[in-house]
Design a protein around this motif. Structure first.
Motif, PDB file in Angstrom:
ATOM      1  N   SER A   1      -6.043  -3.873   1.842  1.00  0.00           N
ATOM      2  CA  SER A   1      -6.719  -3.421   3.072  1.00  0.00           C
ATOM      3  C   SER A   1      -7.552  -4.543   3.685  1.00  0.00           C
ATOM      4  CB  SER A   1      -7.614  -2.217   2.782  1.00  0.00           C
ATOM      5  OG  SER A   1      -6.841  -1.129   2.329  1.00  0.00           O
TER       6      SER A   1
ATOM      7  N   LEU B   1      -5.437  -0.083  -9.587  1.00  0.00           N
ATOM      8  CA  LEU B   1      -4.809   0.400  -8.362  1.00  0.00           C
ATOM      9  C   LEU B   1      -5.804   0.396  -7.208  1.00  0.00           C
ATOM     10  CD1 LEU B   1      -2.341   1.673  -6.949  1.00  0.00           C
ATOM     11  CD2 LEU B   1      -3.220   3.908  -7.682  1.00  0.00           C
ATOM     12  N   THR B   2      -7.002   0.876  -7.464  1.00  0.00           N
ATOM     13  CA  THR B   2      -8.036   0.917  -6.432  1.00  0.00           C
ATOM     14  C   THR B   2      -8.365  -0.490  -5.933  1.00  0.00           C
ATOM     15  OG1 THR B   2      -8.981   2.901  -7.451  1.00  0.00           O
ATOM     16  CG2 THR B   2     -10.391   1.680  -5.919  1.00  0.00           C
TER      17      THR B   2
ATOM     18  N   TRP C   1      -5.577  -1.762  -3.720  1.00  0.00           N
ATOM     19  CA  TRP C   1      -5.630  -1.141  -2.398  1.00  0.00           C
ATOM     20  C   TRP C   1      -6.728  -1.778  -1.546  1.00  0.00           C
ATOM     21  CZ3 TRP C   1      -5.226   4.780  -3.824  1.00  0.00           C
ATOM     22  CH2 TRP C   1      -3.893   5.077  -4.126  1.00  0.00           C
TER      23      TRP C   1
ATOM     24  N   VAL D   1       2.600   6.349  -7.135  1.00  0.00           N
ATOM     25  CA  VAL D   1       1.659   7.275  -7.777  1.00  0.00           C
ATOM     26  C   VAL D   1       2.090   8.715  -7.553  1.00  0.00           C
ATOM     27  CG1 VAL D   1      -0.723   8.143  -7.705  1.00  0.00           C
ATOM     28  CG2 VAL D   1      -0.294   5.682  -7.714  1.00  0.00           C
ATOM     29  N   ASN D   2       2.507   9.058  -6.334  1.00  0.00           N
ATOM     30  CA  ASN D   2       2.860  10.443  -6.016  1.00  0.00           C
ATOM     31  C   ASN D   2       4.185  10.882  -6.612  1.00  0.00           C
ATOM     32  OD1 ASN D   2       0.535  10.966  -4.577  1.00  0.00           O
ATOM     33  ND2 ASN D   2       1.419  10.362  -2.629  1.00  0.00           N
TER      34      ASN D   2
ATOM     35  N   LEU E   1       0.834  -1.204   0.000  1.00  0.00           N
ATOM     36  CA  LEU E   1       0.000   0.000   0.000  1.00  0.00           C
ATOM     37  C   LEU E   1       0.870   1.255   0.000  1.00  0.00           C
ATOM     38  CD1 LEU E   1      -2.842  -0.906   2.533  1.00  0.00           C
ATOM     39  CD2 LEU E   1      -3.152  -0.256   0.159  1.00  0.00           C
ATOM     40  N   GLY E   2       1.844   1.275   0.894  1.00  0.00           N
ATOM     41  CA  GLY E   2       2.729   2.443   0.993  1.00  0.00           C
ATOM     42  C   GLY E   2       3.531   2.678  -0.267  1.00  0.00           C
TER      43      GLY E   2
ATOM     44  N   LYS F   1      -6.781   3.192 -13.525  1.00  0.00           N
ATOM     45  CA  LYS F   1      -6.760   3.528 -12.101  1.00  0.00           C
ATOM     46  C   LYS F   1      -7.554   2.511 -11.272  1.00  0.00           C
ATOM     47  CE  LYS F   1      -7.641   7.357  -8.967  1.00  0.00           C
ATOM     48  NZ  LYS F   1      -8.166   8.713  -8.832  1.00  0.00           N
TER      49      LYS F   1
ATOM     50  N   SER G   1       2.861   1.694  -3.292  1.00  0.00           N
ATOM     51  CA  SER G   1       2.010   2.083  -4.422  1.00  0.00           C
ATOM     52  C   SER G   1       1.613   3.549  -4.327  1.00  0.00           C
ATOM     53  CB  SER G   1       0.780   1.189  -4.510  1.00  0.00           C
ATOM     54  OG  SER G   1      -0.030   1.314  -3.364  1.00  0.00           O
ATOM     55  N   ILE G   2       1.407   4.040  -3.119  1.00  0.00           N
ATOM     56  CA  ILE G   2       1.102   5.466  -2.948  1.00  0.00           C
ATOM     57  C   ILE G   2       2.310   6.304  -3.340  1.00  0.00           C
ATOM     58  CG2 ILE G   2       0.618   7.242  -1.205  1.00  0.00           C
ATOM     59  CD1 ILE G   2      -1.127   5.079   0.225  1.00  0.00           C
ATOM     60  N   ILE G   3       3.491   5.881  -2.925  1.00  0.00           N
ATOM     61  CA  ILE G   3       4.725   6.584  -3.312  1.00  0.00           C
ATOM     62  C   ILE G   3       4.900   6.551  -4.825  1.00  0.00           C
ATOM     63  CG2 ILE G   3       7.257   6.469  -3.197  1.00  0.00           C
ATOM     64  CD1 ILE G   3       6.886   5.532  -0.254  1.00  0.00           C
TER      65      ILE G   3
END
Length: 129
Positions: free
Chosen positions: A61, A53-54, A57, A38-39, A31-32, A50, A34-36
């Protein structure tokens, strides 16, 4: 032979704890990361698919949530097995009762959801990198 059996039981429990810890760590890490990704990597570029990705996640979760529930059910399974041992009914019933069966089912679901989360995440990354 009794000592060997006790070692097997301890090893089984240790393996279960390790699996749960790895699933939580790997799911949280995915999760972490993948957020990095994307950002920092995609930034302002167009994001394709997208929904992949959702979904990843959501799967990661759910894996984390189900591992926590698995910890809870495992505790109840052990309590039930202790009670069965005290009443000398452990040989006539499923050790841990339905809590043990529930924990086993959760473990299989956790592994499946984690693998699916990885597949969706890696597919997303391969499309967007």
């Amino acid at each position: 032979m009794e000592e060997y059996r006790n070692n097997l039981i301890a090893s089984k429990q240790s393996s279960q704890n390790t699996l749960d810890k790895y699933l939580i760590s790997l799911s949280s890490g995915a999760l972490g990361l993948s957020i990095i990704f994307v950002n920092n990597i995609i930034k302002d570029n167009s994001i394709y698919c997208k929904s992949l990705l959702t979904i990843s996640w959501i799967l990661f979760s759910i894996t984390i949530l189900l591992v926590l529930i698995s910890f809870f059910s495992s505790i109840h399974s052990f309590s039930k097995a202790i009670s069965q041992t005290d009443s000398n009914s452990i040989h006539n019933e499923e050790p841990g009762g339905t809590w043990n069966i529930f924990t086993k089912i959760l473990n299989v679901i956790n592994i499946i959801f984690f693998i699916l989360g990885l597949i969706f995440l890696l597919t997303f990354v391969s499309i967007n990198f």
